[in-house]
Design an enzyme around this catalytic site. Structure first.
Site, PDB file in Angstrom:
ATOM      1  N   LYS A   1       0.188  -8.671 -24.632  1.00 26.75           N
ATOM      2  CA  LYS A   1      -0.095  -7.580 -25.578  1.00 26.75           C
ATOM      3  C   LYS A   1      -0.713  -8.208 -26.835  1.00 26.75           C
ATOM      4  CE  LYS A   1       2.239  -3.365 -27.121  1.00 26.75           C
ATOM      5  NZ  LYS A   1       1.121  -2.452 -26.969  1.00 26.75           N
TER       6      LYS A   1
HETATM    7  N1  PMP Z   1      -0.672  -0.202 -21.450  1.00 26.40           N
HETATM    8  C1  PMP Z   1      -1.117  -0.561 -22.662  1.00 26.40           C
HETATM    9  C2  PMP Z   1      -2.499  -1.113 -22.797  1.00 26.40           C
HETATM   10  C3  PMP Z   1      -0.290  -0.409 -23.789  1.00 26.40           C
HETATM   11  O1  PMP Z   1      -0.725  -0.763 -25.013  1.00 26.40           O
HETATM   12  C4  PMP Z   1       1.001   0.146 -23.626  1.00 26.40           C
HETATM   13  C5  PMP Z   1       1.882   0.369 -24.828  1.00 26.40           C
HETATM   14  N2  PMP Z   1       2.690  -0.724 -25.111  1.00 26.40           N
HETATM   15  C6  PMP Z   1       1.429   0.474 -22.330  1.00 26.40           C
HETATM   16  C7  PMP Z   1       0.561   0.293 -21.269  1.00 26.40           C
HETATM   17  C8  PMP Z   1       2.819   0.991 -22.088  1.00 26.40           C
HETATM   18  O2  PMP Z   1       3.753  -0.053 -22.223  1.00 26.40           O
HETATM   19  P1  PMP Z   1       5.260   0.230 -22.630  1.00 26.40           P
HETATM   20  O3  PMP Z   1       5.766   1.243 -21.681  1.00 26.40           O
HETATM   21  O4  PMP Z   1       5.946  -1.077 -22.469  1.00 26.40           O
HETATM   22  O5  PMP Z   1       5.254   0.724 -24.019  1.00 26.40           O
END
Ligand code: PMP
Length: 320
Positions: A160
């Site tokens: 991320k």
């Molecule tokens: N994909 C992307 C590109 C994201 O930025 C996010 C948000 N964090 C998600 C998926 C969903 O991840 P999560 O469920 O861990 O928040």
């Protein structure tokens, strides 16, 4: 939702400080080259318990530390350390409303030079009162983006990374400027990867289908939560496999999921209604279940919720 005043504190350079003091130099490596990584965590206010519950906190810090590992960043914090810093931060803020938490790790050296090795890294965090991330959680209108999802061999979507979000920003901006709420993005193989900042599922003949972890997606914690809830609580099969764009056109239902977006029904893709163009029964049932779970109201899933204030008042072990 009653909002508390804006945030007063941040965790910065090893301590909790007034938010005004949490500032970096213009020379910071991460600011110049995007060499950071972040998280997005939610805490939900539970009126009956008079408690703020952080959802799946250790999983979020585990993923942040995985991004640190990919970026060759050695931090002096474990995921448990990060969670206890977060408890202190939230206790200092004293929110009694839904909250969004933003942990950030970043290459902090003030130097010129693009690389990842032999650079100092630091960890910072703040938390703000927060409601919905998208306005249209019950009816999101979507188009397939003309942008491609970043590929694991150029910028790994599994991390991320702050710099990687320029890809998400292009995707989301195009959708908004064209009058949509969100976008679906195609990976290098030509299949649907995810949304700009959320994972995606379709429902076809009572089966849920979602792109696999090697489809250039972020390995979402909500995605994992949904997969568990759907199979354990709703008795439906979940399949991870590549999804064609036109499968959305013929799907019975579709939805985005993520910490920010929570569970959002997709009601239209490329001007075609998904199902009958309204939130379907599966997504509606799943949303209800999801909100009970994240708010700490489902007895079977209390272990996913960390109480903020009870942790403060927990009895300390007797020393004599
Ligand atoms: N994909 C992307 C590109 C994201 O930025 C996010 C948000 N964090 C998600 C998926 C969903 O991840 P999560 O469920 O861990 O928040």
């Amino acid at each position: 939702m009653a909002l508390s005043p804006k945030n007063r504190f941040a965790f910065f350079e090893g301590e909790i400080v007034p938010i005004e003091e949490a500032k970096v130099s213009i020379m910071t490596h991460a600011l110049n080259y995007g060499t950071g990584a972040f998280g997005g965590i939610r805490a939900y206010w539970n009126d009956k318990d008079e408690e703020l519950y952080i959802f799946r906190v250790l999983e979020h810090f585990e993923r942040l530390l995985a991004s640190a590992k990919m970026m060759l960043m050695d931090l002096p914090y474990t995921k448990e350390d990060m969670a206890s810093i977060l408890l202190r931060l939230l206790q200092a803020e004293g929110y009694r409303s839904d909250t969004y938490i933003r942990p950030l790790i970043y290459k902090s050296d003030p130097i010129i030079g693009v690389k990842l090795n032999d650079l100092a890294g630091d960890f910072a965090m703040f938390a703000i009162p927060f409601g919905s991330y998208v306005d249209a959680e019950e009816g999101t209108r979507v188009a397939v983006s003309s942008w491609r999802r970043i590929n694991d061999n150029s910028i790994p979507a599994r991390g991320k990374f702050t710099g990687a979000y320029i890809n998400s920003a292009f995707i989301k901006t195009e959708a908004l400027l064209n009058g949509y709420d969100e976008a679906l993005v195609i990976d290098e193989s030509g299949h649907v990867s995810e949304g700009s900042a959320e994972n995606v599922f379709i429902v076809r003949k009572d089966k849920l289908i979602t792109p696999p972890v090697n489809a250039d997606i972020l390995e979402g914690i909500t995605r994992r939560t949904i997969m568990h809830l759907v199979s354990e609580e709703m008795g439906l099969e979940v399949i991870e496999r590549p999804i064609d764009r036109t499968e959305f056109y013929v799907a019975d239902e579709a939805f985005f999921c993520g910490t920010g977006v929570q569970v959002a029904a997709i009601i239209e893709v490329d001007q075609r209604p998904v199902g009958n163009g309204k939130m379907g029964p599966m997504v509606e049932a799943l949303r209800n279940l999801y909100f009970r779970v994240v708010r700490g109201q489902h007895p079977a899933y209390k272990h996913w919720s960390t109480p903020v204030y009870a942790s403060q008042t927990a009895p300390t072990p007797a020393t004599d």
